[in-house]
Motif scaffolding. Structure first.
Motif, PDB file in Angstrom:
ATOM      1  N   ALA A 109       0.822  -1.214   0.000  1.00  0.00           N
ATOM      2  CA  ALA A 109       0.000   0.000   0.000  1.00  0.00           C
ATOM      3  C   ALA A 109       0.855   1.262   0.000  1.00  0.00           C
ATOM      4  N   GLU A 110       1.997   1.242   0.687  1.00  0.00           N
ATOM      5  CA  GLU A 110       2.864   2.421   0.764  1.00  0.00           C
ATOM      6  C   GLU A 110       3.855   2.478  -0.393  1.00  0.00           C
ATOM      7  N   LEU A 111       4.305   1.316  -0.864  1.00  0.00           N
ATOM      8  CA  LEU A 111       5.302   1.274  -1.929  1.00  0.00           C
ATOM      9  C   LEU A 111       4.662   1.411  -3.304  1.00  0.00           C
ATOM     10  N   GLY A 112       3.528   0.720  -3.508  1.00  0.00           N
ATOM     11  CA  GLY A 112       2.814   0.828  -4.769  1.00  0.00           C
ATOM     12  C   GLY A 112       3.449   0.074  -5.919  1.00  0.00           C
ATOM     13  N   ARG A 143      10.746  11.867  -5.368  1.00  0.00           N
ATOM     14  CA  ARG A 143       9.534  11.176  -4.930  1.00  0.00           C
ATOM     15  C   ARG A 143       9.810  10.336  -3.690  1.00  0.00           C
ATOM     16  N   ASP A 144       8.774  10.148  -2.886  1.00  0.00           N
ATOM     17  CA  ASP A 144       8.881   9.243  -1.746  1.00  0.00           C
ATOM     18  C   ASP A 144       9.105   7.814  -2.240  1.00  0.00           C
ATOM     19  N   THR A 145       9.855   7.054  -1.476  1.00  0.00           N
ATOM     20  CA  THR A 145      10.092   5.664  -1.836  1.00  0.00           C
ATOM     21  C   THR A 145      10.432   4.874  -0.580  1.00  0.00           C
ATOM     22  N   LEU A 146      10.677   3.581  -0.736  1.00  0.00           N
ATOM     23  CA  LEU A 146      11.075   2.721   0.365  1.00  0.00           C
ATOM     24  C   LEU A 146      12.377   2.016   0.018  1.00  0.00           C
ATOM     25  N   VAL A 147      13.252   1.890   0.993  1.00  0.00           N
ATOM     26  CA  VAL A 147      14.456   1.073   0.904  1.00  0.00           C
ATOM     27  C   VAL A 147      14.469   0.169   2.133  1.00  0.00           C
ATOM     28  N   ALA A 148      14.480  -1.140   1.913  1.00  0.00           N
ATOM     29  CA  ALA A 148      14.459  -2.110   3.006  1.00  0.00           C
ATOM     30  C   ALA A 148      15.843  -2.731   3.154  1.00  0.00           C
ATOM     31  N   ILE A 149      16.314  -2.848   4.388  1.00  0.00           N
ATOM     32  CA  ILE A 149      17.651  -3.375   4.670  1.00  0.00           C
ATOM     33  C   ILE A 149      17.541  -4.588   5.586  1.00  0.00           C
ATOM     34  N   LEU A 150      18.116  -5.708   5.139  1.00  0.00           N
ATOM     35  CA  LEU A 150      18.288  -6.885   5.971  1.00  0.00           C
ATOM     36  C   LEU A 150      19.743  -6.911   6.423  1.00  0.00           C
ATOM     37  N   ALA A 151      19.971  -6.892   7.728  1.00  0.00           N
ATOM     38  CA  ALA A 151      21.320  -6.849   8.282  1.00  0.00           C
ATOM     39  C   ALA A 151      21.698  -8.217   8.827  1.00  0.00           C
ATOM     40  N   LEU A 152      22.853  -8.723   8.389  1.00  0.00           N
ATOM     41  CA  LEU A 152      23.343 -10.035   8.789  1.00  0.00           C
ATOM     42  C   LEU A 152      24.737  -9.904   9.373  1.00  0.00           C
ATOM     43  N   GLY A 153      25.100 -10.805  10.278  1.00  0.00           N
ATOM     44  CA  GLY A 153      26.429 -10.752  10.861  1.00  0.00           C
ATOM     45  C   GLY A 153      26.463  -9.913  12.122  1.00  0.00           C
TER      46      GLY A 153
END
Length: 215
Positions: A109-112, A143-153
């Protein structure tokens, strides 16, 4: 870019991540911090199961690249190793495809639009870092956007400040399967960084999921 074989110190796994399954968990426990100016950050510690096993597979199997950049008329080494998976290219582990799809469904809904690319960074020790910046190459500049981060280690701090400078306004340690999602105007109105650390810290991998046309 130059292909390299990572030389990383010994990695100490988390005592809380000893299961055999590798994959994302539920997203119902995400906690949101409003930064101001329409920017926000979501945080979910320990989202990814089997994070330490995935970390070891990525360190060994990803085709890591060493970059150089020109700064103040000098050519310097980028203080981390990099890999980039453009849209349509298989990710280096099927669990990352699961994570990308789960995030795309949760934030639809937020990312589209779906998350399309994945950039990976390997921080070998406390000397590796990323300076203050926003992901403003492409559509995210306006423009607004999303960046998702998965952190490992091993955990490292991801810090935030308003764009243009000022003190750190938010500090989020992230590692061992933690999730962070930057949304709204975050890339335009705020900056983030992973500072160098004088402490003895082990290696860390950051997986950044982005929509099409955002870097």
């Amino acid at each position: 870019m130059t292909a390299v074989r990572p030389d990383v110190p010994g990695f100490q796994g988390s005592l809380f991540d000893q299961g055999s399954d590798i994959g994302p968990g539920p997203l119902g426990g995400v906690r949101r911090t409003e930064l101001g100016d329409g920017a926000w950050v979501d945080h979910l510690p320990g989202w990814f199961h089997g994070a330490d096993a995935l970390f070891e597979e990525l360190v060994a199997g990803v085709p890591w690249q060493a970059e150089e950049r020109t700064m103040y008329e000098n050519v310097v080494a980028v203080p981390r190793l990099l890999a980039y998976y453009r849209e349509g290219v298989p990710l280096p582990h099927p669990a990352l495809d699961e994570a990308r799809d789960a995030l795309g469904a949760h934030y639809a809904a937020e990312l589209g639009e779906p998350f399309a690319t994945a950039g990976l960074c390997l921080y070998r020790d406390g000397r590796d870092s990323v300076a203050w910046h926003g992901d403003r190459t492409g559509r995210s500049a306006t423009r607004d956007t999303l960046v998702a981060i998965l952190a490992l280690g091993d955990p490292r701090d991801l810090v935030f400040r308003p764009r243009g400078g000022g003190p750190v306004a938010l500090r989020l340690p992230s590692g061992h399967g933690d999730l962070l999602v930057m949304g709204g105007s975050c890339q335009r109105t705020w900056e983030h960084a992973v500072p160098k650390s004088a402490r003895a810290v082990g290696p860390r991998v950051s997986v950044q999921f982005r929509p099409r046309g955002v870097r």
